[in-house]
Design a protein around this motif. Structure first.
Motif, mmCIF file in Angstrom:
data_model
loop_
_atom_site.group_PDB
_atom_site.id
_atom_site.type_symbol
_atom_site.label_atom_id
_atom_site.label_comp_id
_atom_site.label_asym_id
_atom_site.label_seq_id
_atom_site.Cartn_x
_atom_site.Cartn_y
_atom_site.Cartn_z
ATOM 1 N N HIS A 121 5.728 -1.971 3.061
ATOM 2 C CA HIS A 121 4.861 -1.191 3.934
ATOM 3 C C HIS A 121 5.177 0.297 3.801
ATOM 4 N N LYS A 122 4.173 1.082 3.477
ATOM 5 C CA LYS A 122 4.422 2.489 3.134
ATOM 6 C C LYS A 122 4.647 3.389 4.338
ATOM 7 N N TYR A 123 4.045 3.051 5.487
ATOM 8 C CA TYR A 123 3.997 4.031 6.574
ATOM 9 C C TYR A 123 4.790 3.664 7.831
ATOM 10 N N ILE A 124 5.248 2.442 7.944
ATOM 11 C CA ILE A 124 5.912 2.034 9.174
ATOM 12 C C ILE A 124 7.196 2.838 9.380
ATOM 13 N N GLN A 125 7.383 3.332 10.604
ATOM 14 C CA GLN A 125 8.517 4.200 10.902
ATOM 15 C C GLN A 125 9.415 3.674 12.009
ATOM 16 N N VAL A 126 8.843 2.902 12.949
ATOM 17 C CA VAL A 126 9.609 2.399 14.093
ATOM 18 C C VAL A 126 9.441 0.883 14.179
ATOM 19 N N VAL A 127 10.570 0.162 14.224
ATOM 20 C CA VAL A 127 10.544 -1.295 14.335
ATOM 21 C C VAL A 127 11.523 -1.724 15.426
ATOM 22 N N TYR A 128 11.009 -2.368 16.456
ATOM 23 C CA TYR A 128 11.851 -2.903 17.533
ATOM 24 C C TYR A 128 12.057 -4.398 17.292
ATOM 25 N N LEU A 129 13.297 -4.790 17.034
ATOM 26 C CA LEU A 129 13.626 -6.200 16.816
ATOM 27 C C LEU A 129 14.790 -6.645 17.696
ATOM 28 N N HIS A 130 15.131 -5.852 18.684
ATOM 29 C CA HIS A 130 16.271 -6.215 19.526
ATOM 30 C C HIS A 130 15.947 -7.425 20.424
ATOM 31 N N ALA A 131 17.005 -8.079 20.851
ATOM 32 C CA ALA A 131 16.899 -9.249 21.734
ATOM 33 C C ALA A 131 16.084 -10.371 21.102
ATOM 34 N N ASN A 132 16.430 -10.703 19.843
ATOM 35 C CA ASN A 132 15.871 -11.864 19.163
ATOM 36 C C ASN A 132 17.024 -12.806 18.797
ATOM 37 N N LYS A 133 16.830 -13.620 17.771
ATOM 38 C CA LYS A 133 17.867 -14.565 17.338
ATOM 39 C C LYS A 133 18.189 -14.368 15.856
ATOM 40 N N ALA A 144 0.648 -6.590 5.542
ATOM 41 C CA ALA A 144 -0.243 -6.032 4.510
ATOM 42 C C ALA A 144 -1.655 -5.802 5.047
ATOM 43 N N ASN A 145 -2.010 -6.514 6.116
ATOM 44 C CA ASN A 145 -3.342 -6.362 6.712
ATOM 45 C C ASN A 145 -3.436 -5.150 7.633
ATOM 46 N N VAL A 146 -2.304 -4.539 7.938
ATOM 47 C CA VAL A 146 -2.296 -3.338 8.793
ATOM 48 C C VAL A 146 -1.577 -2.216 8.040
ATOM 49 N N PRO A 147 -2.207 -1.691 7.001
ATOM 50 C CA PRO A 147 -1.534 -0.767 6.080
ATOM 51 C C PRO A 147 -1.140 0.574 6.683
ATOM 52 N N HIS A 148 -1.729 0.949 7.818
ATOM 53 C CA HIS A 148 -1.406 2.239 8.428
ATOM 54 C C HIS A 148 -0.563 2.106 9.696
ATOM 55 N N MET A 149 0.060 0.942 9.874
ATOM 56 C CA MET A 149 0.948 0.728 11.014
ATOM 57 C C MET A 149 2.109 1.720 10.992
ATOM 58 N N ARG A 150 2.358 2.325 12.141
ATOM 59 C CA ARG A 150 3.489 3.249 12.286
ATOM 60 C C ARG A 150 4.594 2.656 13.152
ATOM 61 N N SER A 166 -12.264 -3.325 14.396
ATOM 62 C CA SER A 166 -11.589 -2.650 13.284
ATOM 63 C C SER A 166 -11.212 -1.218 13.621
ATOM 64 N N SER A 167 -11.773 -0.671 14.696
ATOM 65 C CA SER A 167 -11.484 0.709 15.106
ATOM 66 C C SER A 167 -10.162 0.854 15.855
ATOM 67 N N LEU A 168 -9.516 -0.238 16.190
ATOM 68 C CA LEU A 168 -8.296 -0.203 17.009
ATOM 69 C C LEU A 168 -7.183 0.609 16.353
ATOM 70 N N SER A 169 -6.560 1.482 17.142
ATOM 71 C CA SER A 169 -5.358 2.167 16.677
ATOM 72 C C SER A 169 -4.129 1.725 17.474
ATOM 73 N N GLU A 170 -4.336 1.218 18.706
ATOM 74 C CA GLU A 170 -3.230 0.682 19.509
ATOM 75 C C GLU A 170 -3.634 -0.648 20.121
ATOM 76 N N ASP A 211 -4.098 -13.798 9.343
ATOM 77 C CA ASP A 211 -5.530 -13.659 9.631
ATOM 78 C C ASP A 211 -5.800 -12.975 10.954
ATOM 79 N N SER A 212 -4.864 -13.067 11.906
ATOM 80 C CA SER A 212 -5.098 -12.514 13.241
ATOM 81 C C SER A 212 -5.184 -10.997 13.237
ATOM 82 N N LEU A 213 -4.628 -10.356 12.195
ATOM 83 C CA LEU A 213 -4.671 -8.895 12.106
ATOM 84 C C LEU A 213 -5.546 -8.413 10.951
ATOM 85 N N LYS A 214 -6.306 -9.329 10.379
ATOM 86 C CA LYS A 214 -7.139 -8.976 9.235
ATOM 87 C C LYS A 214 -8.233 -7.986 9.639
ATOM 88 N N GLY A 215 -8.392 -6.943 8.848
ATOM 89 C CA GLY A 215 -9.427 -5.959 9.113
ATOM 90 C C GLY A 215 -9.006 -4.806 10.001
#
Length: 348
Positions: free
Chosen positions: A278-290, A253-259, A208-212, A226-230
């Motif tokens: 999500h209140k805090y997310i600032q950077v989203v990489y979605l390139h090269a998908n479908k 919703a399980n990672v409320p402080h994701m940036r 639960s201490s993980l930041s990266e 469930d994989s990101l719960k906690g």
């Protein structure tokens, strides 16, 4: 203490600067038994200011007569195949041990028993098939990527409550290679990288201490909630270059402080759900998908006052979406229009 987040051990390392210092002049006393003995230093190594540098010497074993006061021991780029029980027995003050790019296959179970102050252990680019047993409980940084490790046992990190940084990518790990509870004792770890393996899902029981968390270039196909719960402290998640086709509703919703979220170079057909809420997310990489369509509420909430931080980067290039059809209001919560990357990517 600062920890390196790059793959290359030795770079950006406070103490490693000393490794390249001018060697201390060692005065040899021939046939004069009345004169005091000069400083002890292994043959061809350089010893200066509690740093012993024995890198790039073609060594096949740990050298003898390493000064007992050594705090940093650099043995990288040699041909050492084994660490014996007593190789480090006198180095009770050692803080950093660098064994990158050797031929290590065997580490004695008691090899580290004297290293009660060891904080940094670099074992990358060797031939180890197992995580070393009985690593020092004082360890704060472990880098063991690019080996031949096929399994992470429940006991691998037992008692290692001080570990903060762990890098173990580029090992032949598979779907069932990580036993449940393997990370249970890692109470302080903030950075884990398990990239370039064959794992097919996000490991269970992450601290639960993980930041990266960096899980790029694996074979993950789905991101389940469930994989990101906690993981309430997680700020950066790297999942680029996988085979992800979907992100389950409720995951973010399980990672409320994701940036920062990296989902580029996958097989997503839609923008992941949960971004507007999500209140805090600032950077989203979605390139090269479908992704073939982008809705006006895929990124931003209906009202401005809900989101605490505006987006500073959204990448959507190299997707089959007709970017000229995307409504401008879609990016109403983006800090600056230049932060949006749409259309086909072209190198300048």
């Amino acid at each position: 203490m600062d920890f390196m987040m790059e793959d290359e051990p030795g770079s950006g390392h406070d103490e490693a600067v000393l490794v390249h210092s001018e060697p201390e002049v060692v005065h040899r006393v021939d046939q004069d038994r009345s004169a005091p003995a000069g400083p002890v230093c292994p043959f061809r190594c350089q010893c200066h200011l509690r740093v012993t540098q024995c890198s790039d010497l073609g060594l096949t074993e740990i050298p003898k007569e390493i000064p007992a006061e050594t705090t940093l021991l650099d043995l990288q780029n040699n041909k050492i195949t084994e660490i014996k029980e007593n190789d480090f027995k006198n180095l009770k003050g050692l803080h950093a041990l660098i064994l990158v790019n050797n031929k290590l296959t065997v580490i004695h179970p008691k090899a580290f028993s004297s290293l009660l102050k060891l904080q940094r252990l670099y074992l990358s680019r060797n031939l180890l098939k197992d995580v070393p047993a009985n690593m020092p409980k004082s360890l704060q940084e472990l880098r063991i990527h690019e080996n031949a490790i096929t399994k992470i046992k429940k006991s691998s990190f037992q008692g290692m409550a001080n570990l903060i940084v762990m890098e173990m990518g580029s090992n032949p790990l598979k779907a069932a290679s990580i036993e449940n509870g393997a990370f249970a004792d890692l109470k302080r770890v903030s950075y884990i990288r398990i990239a370039d393996t064959n794992i097919t899902e996000i490991p269970k029981g992450l601290p639960s201490s993980l930041s990266e968390l960096h899980l790029d270039s694996n074979k993950i196909s789905k991101v389940m909630a469930d994989s990101l719960k906690g993981l309430k402290s997680l700020a950066k998640l790297g999942l680029g270059y996988n085979e992800i086709i979907m992100v389950e509703n409720g995951t973010l919703a399980n990672v409320p402080h994701m940036r920062e979220l990296h989902l580029d170079n996958n097989a997503l057909t839609a923008v992941p759900p949960g971004l507007p809420e999500h209140k805090y997310i600032q950077v989203v990489y979605l390139h090269a998908n479908k992704i073939a369509a982008i809705g006006t509420e895929d990124f931003c909430p209906p009202t401005f006052n809900y989101k605490k931080a505006m987006y500073s980067g959204i990448s959507l290039f190299s997707n089959p979406v007709p970017y000229w059809e995307v409504q401008p209001i879609t990016f109403r919560c983006v800090f600056d229009r230049s932060a949006i990357q749409l259309g086909n990517y072209r190198k300048k």
